[in-house]
Motif scaffolding. Sequence first.
Motif, mmCIF file in Angstrom:
data_model
loop_
_atom_site.group_PDB
_atom_site.id
_atom_site.type_symbol
_atom_site.label_atom_id
_atom_site.label_comp_id
_atom_site.label_asym_id
_atom_site.label_seq_id
_atom_site.Cartn_x
_atom_site.Cartn_y
_atom_site.Cartn_z
ATOM 1 N N ARG A 1 3.012 0.272 -1.779
ATOM 2 C CA ARG A 1 1.817 -0.500 -2.152
ATOM 3 C C ARG A 1 1.476 -1.548 -1.087
ATOM 4 O O ARG A 1 0.305 -1.906 -0.925
ATOM 5 N N GLN A 2 2.490 -2.030 -0.377
ATOM 6 C CA GLN A 2 2.250 -2.997 0.700
ATOM 7 C C GLN A 2 1.966 -2.306 2.037
ATOM 8 O O GLN A 2 1.843 -2.956 3.068
ATOM 9 N N GLN B 1 7.145 -0.724 -4.008
ATOM 10 C CA GLN B 1 6.559 -1.921 -3.412
ATOM 11 C C GLN B 1 6.226 -1.691 -1.943
ATOM 12 O O GLN B 1 5.157 -2.107 -1.463
ATOM 13 N N ASN C 1 12.927 -0.710 -4.126
ATOM 14 C CA ASN C 1 11.891 -1.304 -3.284
ATOM 15 C C ASN C 1 10.864 -0.305 -2.769
ATOM 16 O O ASN C 1 9.905 -0.688 -2.087
#
Length: 354
Positions: free
Chosen positions: A187-188, A184, A181
């Motif tokens: 990027r978030q 991700q 994770n």
Amino acid sequence: MTTMTSSRRRFITLLGLSAVAVSCGTTAGTAGKDRTRTLRYQGWAGQVTLPELAEDLGYLEDVRLEWVGNTISGPQDIQSAATGQTDFGGAFNGAVVKLAANKAPIKAVISYYGADQHAYNGYYVLEDSPIRSARDLAGQKVGMNTLGAHAEAMLDIYLQRGGLSEAEIGKVEPLVVPPVNTEQALRQKQIGVAVLGGILRDKALATGGIRPLFTDFDLLGAFSAGTYVMTDRFLEQNPGTARTFVTAVGRAIEWSRSTPRDEVVARMTDIVKKRGRNEDTTPLKYWRSWGVAETAGRITGKELQLWIDWLAERGDIRKGQVKVDDLYTNTFNKAGEVGTAPTSPAPSASKSGS
């Protein structure tokens, strides 16, 4: 240097084993000197360890590996070895030093991973991130697989070399994020920095939009970062088994260096398929190197002294509490000596290392 006050920065507190707890560990199969031919160990899901590769190559001879499950981290793995739940375990060398400082009767016997131009962990930020230097990390979250191990140590060294004070370092927040994770989360923008290695690093780079802030290879050059440990008790009771094991791992390291990468990857893929644990073999195609600096994984002492000094400077151990010569031995590593040079390995259809 004063001891850091933030409990979060206390290094490897999970390794606070007492000498009593460690001394109560048992060693499987040790009915007498040099008797056991079974080594209990923990593996890693979707990965092949050097001992597993060594067994598949036939280098372990009459010694058999007994898989007891998968580990969650290096510190946990060497705890299991120290308490007798397994017969060997591997971790980042700082964790090995800390465990020894807690009176665990262990010895590092061979290096098994490190950093080089192919095997490294990178600390990545988004392409348009304002983070450009150590000083830009104040107030930022740095996502990593576990605290108190390799990733946090590299971060601390980077911050220290960047000239940050203890108080400023305390404003940077290492945060546990499951490896799958981590990209991700970056990027978030849930974290400012993501620690990525292996397939996760390569896949993220292929997607684009991120850049490295630094890597552990940039920071320290090529170095062996982790060692396998065994207890003093096991080594005393089973010197022949220890010699076979350590020598086999050393030979597997050198086999991997001298063998075409595609062949190494194919061998490891076959091992994972044969053990039948419903694992994804995709990550294996990204393997490039173990990153071990020295021939056959021999330990020089400098890769442990680095962390003895660092932990003492942080106040996590007392100066003089741990002596490097007491931490390791190369006695059992006969790889490369007469009679142990790698010959043709067993066919890939041999038993797997699980």
